[in-house]
Design an enzyme around this catalytic site. Structure first.
Site, PDB file in Angstrom:
ATOM      1  N   TYR A   1      20.943  31.632   3.488  1.00 44.45           N
ATOM      2  CA  TYR A   1      19.522  31.257   3.442  1.00 44.45           C
ATOM      3  C   TYR A   1      19.319  29.798   3.828  1.00 44.45           C
ATOM      4  CZ  TYR A   1      15.126  29.759   1.231  1.00 44.45           C
ATOM      5  OH  TYR A   1      13.909  29.184   0.966  1.00 44.45           O
TER       6      TYR A   1
ATOM      7  N   LYS B   1      17.783  28.164   7.330  1.00 42.98           N
ATOM      8  CA  LYS B   1      16.554  27.366   7.226  1.00 42.98           C
ATOM      9  C   LYS B   1      16.790  25.963   7.788  1.00 42.98           C
ATOM     10  CE  LYS B   1      13.001  28.261   5.493  1.00 42.98           C
ATOM     11  NZ  LYS B   1      11.767  28.814   6.124  1.00 42.98           N
TER      12      LYS B   1
END
Length: 492
Positions: free
Chosen positions: A238, A242
């Site tokens: 994640y 990002k």
């Protein structure tokens, strides 16, 4: 920094919100429609095969939520008419291409000619997401939204919502600085986003050529994400994807006005549209409910460590103010940490106390109909302590079961496999969340504080768009708002 009223800015504006069915996107949508009914148009990009399925998602996953109760009370029977005038559904997918997967060419042209503001809230927040999926949405999706925004001739600003945890496992005061293109957290050279994409495609082709099942491909992609993240110093898929998304936005924005918002852990609404609305279970919520049910036998982490949380409505208010502050300001370097760890720190120890107080007074009702009594739980303050605890409590039992299973001609095979699977799952979860349970950083919010001060100096609607965590009384928030909200909306 000078800028005017947020409410006035929103009047007669055309806004695109991606990730429209997400937690923050819904709160942003509700806020705009409630405080400025004279907004011209809001385009909602959501994943759907066609307009019909997009309409179903709008009703079921957005407007059907309690979140919109104030709008329903205000507009009554006229709500559908109001919504139909203000909202345009855009079936698409930001991971697809620079056209965001929008097949309707007339609709694309309309957006390109009319759009004033784009807010990219589309993301997959799963730490252990498939690498191909996370790379498509969080990294390439960020690039696609930026490229789409560049085609919008009237665009005033793009707000890209990221996460404070792009900082990985940094310690101390973490500044609001950009993720430089190709800069790894651990100093390893060679981070190349195009090469990451090629590696994924190559791996997928290999797996398919080998005749791997869809489940095997899924697991391989999930493992690959963690592996690639760790090569460059990020703890999970994640935050790695990002961070790469931010790299692309910073590198390719050119003369486009862009503001990057980095929230910490986003929790239930503090005030608007009402206190305690929440959707999607956070780790701290799972821990709280596990504790309430009497299933949480220990806590792994540093109880003196600071956990950075911020109510969702404050994040949305920061998005709105940043949107106005950076409209038509292409040369601003605008990165904002929206959190609480510097201005109003909260510790895991505080959370434990709040949970104990709340569930002592409002006990969970067990399956037997009796209230579950809660007490203080064992704290494992290091991974070494955790491994020792697991070895004594479960691994010795597993070893004994393995011996018995062999001696009794695999009579305990199912029991052994089930316990083995559960232990592996717990160990994997502990490793996945370890960086946050033992996090040693706090997020500097100097830029965010300057934005707050500028809003006050410019007499912006500071009550309506407040995002100062200093005023939050954490005990009241958790025991009277957040925990009751989680129980009501996520564990009915």
């Amino acid at each position: 920094m000078e800028f005017g009223s947020v409410v006035q800015f929103l009047e007669n504006k055309t806004i695109l919100i991606t990730g429209a069915t997400g937690f923050l996107a819904k709160i942003l949508l509700e806020k705009i429609l409630r405080v400025q009914p004279n907004v011209k148009k809001i385009y909602l990009l959501l994943r759907a095969a066609d307009t019909k399925s997009a309409s179903q998602r709008l009703q079921n996953e957005i407007l059907g939520k309690d979140l919109f109760i104030l709008l329903k009370e205000k507009w009554g029977a006229d709500l559908n008419s109001f919504i139909s005038k203000k909202i345009v559904l855009v079936p698409g997918d930001i991971s697809y291409d620079d056209d965001l997967g929008v097949k309707d060419s007339d609709l694309r042209e309309e957006i390109w000619s009319q759009l004033d503001v784009a807010v990219n809230l589309a993301a997959t927040t799963n730490f252990y997401e498939r690498y191909d999926v996370a790379l498509g949405i969080n990294t390439m999706g960020a690039k696609h939204v930026l490229c789409f925004a560049k085609k919008c001739v009237k665009l005033k600003v793009l707000v890209h919502v990221s996460t404070a945890y792009v900082a990985g496992e940094r310690e101390g005061l973490i500044l609001e600085t950009a993720c430089g293109m190709g800069d790894a957290l651990n100093g390893v050279s060679g981070l190349d986003i195009d090469e990451e994409k090629r590696l994924v495609d190559r791996k997928l082709n290999e797996l398919r050529a080998e005749g791997a099942t869809s489940e095997a491909i899924k697991e391989a992609m999930k493992d690959m994400g963690i592996e690639r993240a760790k090569v460059y110093g990020w703890p999970n898929t994640y935050v790695f994807t990002k961070a790469m998304g931010e790299m692309l936005v910073g590198d390719l924005k050119e003369n486009l006005s862009v503001a990057i918002i980095r929230p910490s852990i986003v929790t239930s609404t503090l005030k608007e549209p009402f206190p305690g609305w929440v959707e999607g279970i956070r780790t701290i919520d799972s821990l709280a409910i596990g504790y309430a049910k009497g299933r949480l036998t220990f806590f792994l982490g540093d109880v003196t460590g600071i956990i950075d949380v911020i109510p969702a409505d404050m994040v949305v208010n920061a998005i709105a103010v940043a949107m106005v502050a950076h409209a038509n300001r292409p040369f601003d370097d605008a990165i904002y940490h929206v959190g609480s760890s510097v201005r109003n720190p909260l510790t895991y120890s505080n959370l434990q106390d709040f949970g104990f107080h709340y569930f002592s007074e409002n006990p969970w009702t067990g399956k037997d109909g009796k209230p579950v009594k809660v007490g203080k739980i064992k704290v494992l303050s290091s991974m070494a302590n955790f491994h020792r605890y697991m070895a004594i409590r479960y691994l010795l039992l597993l070893k004994g079961l393995e011996v018995a299973n062999t001696a009794f001609c695999h009579y305990f095979e199912d029991t052994y496999r089930d316990l083995n699977r559960k232990i592996k799952f717990v160990m994997k979860l502990a490793e996945l969340y370890r960086p946050y349970l033992f996090f040693r950083g706090v997020f500097d919010d100097m830029n965010t504080e300057k934005l707050r001060m500028a809003a006050e100096e410019n007499n912006i609607e500071t009550d309506m768009f407040s995002f100062d965590p200093k005023g939050i009384v954490w005990e009241d928030y958790f025991t009277k708002i957040h925990i009751p909200g989680v129980v009501k909306y996520e564990f009915k």
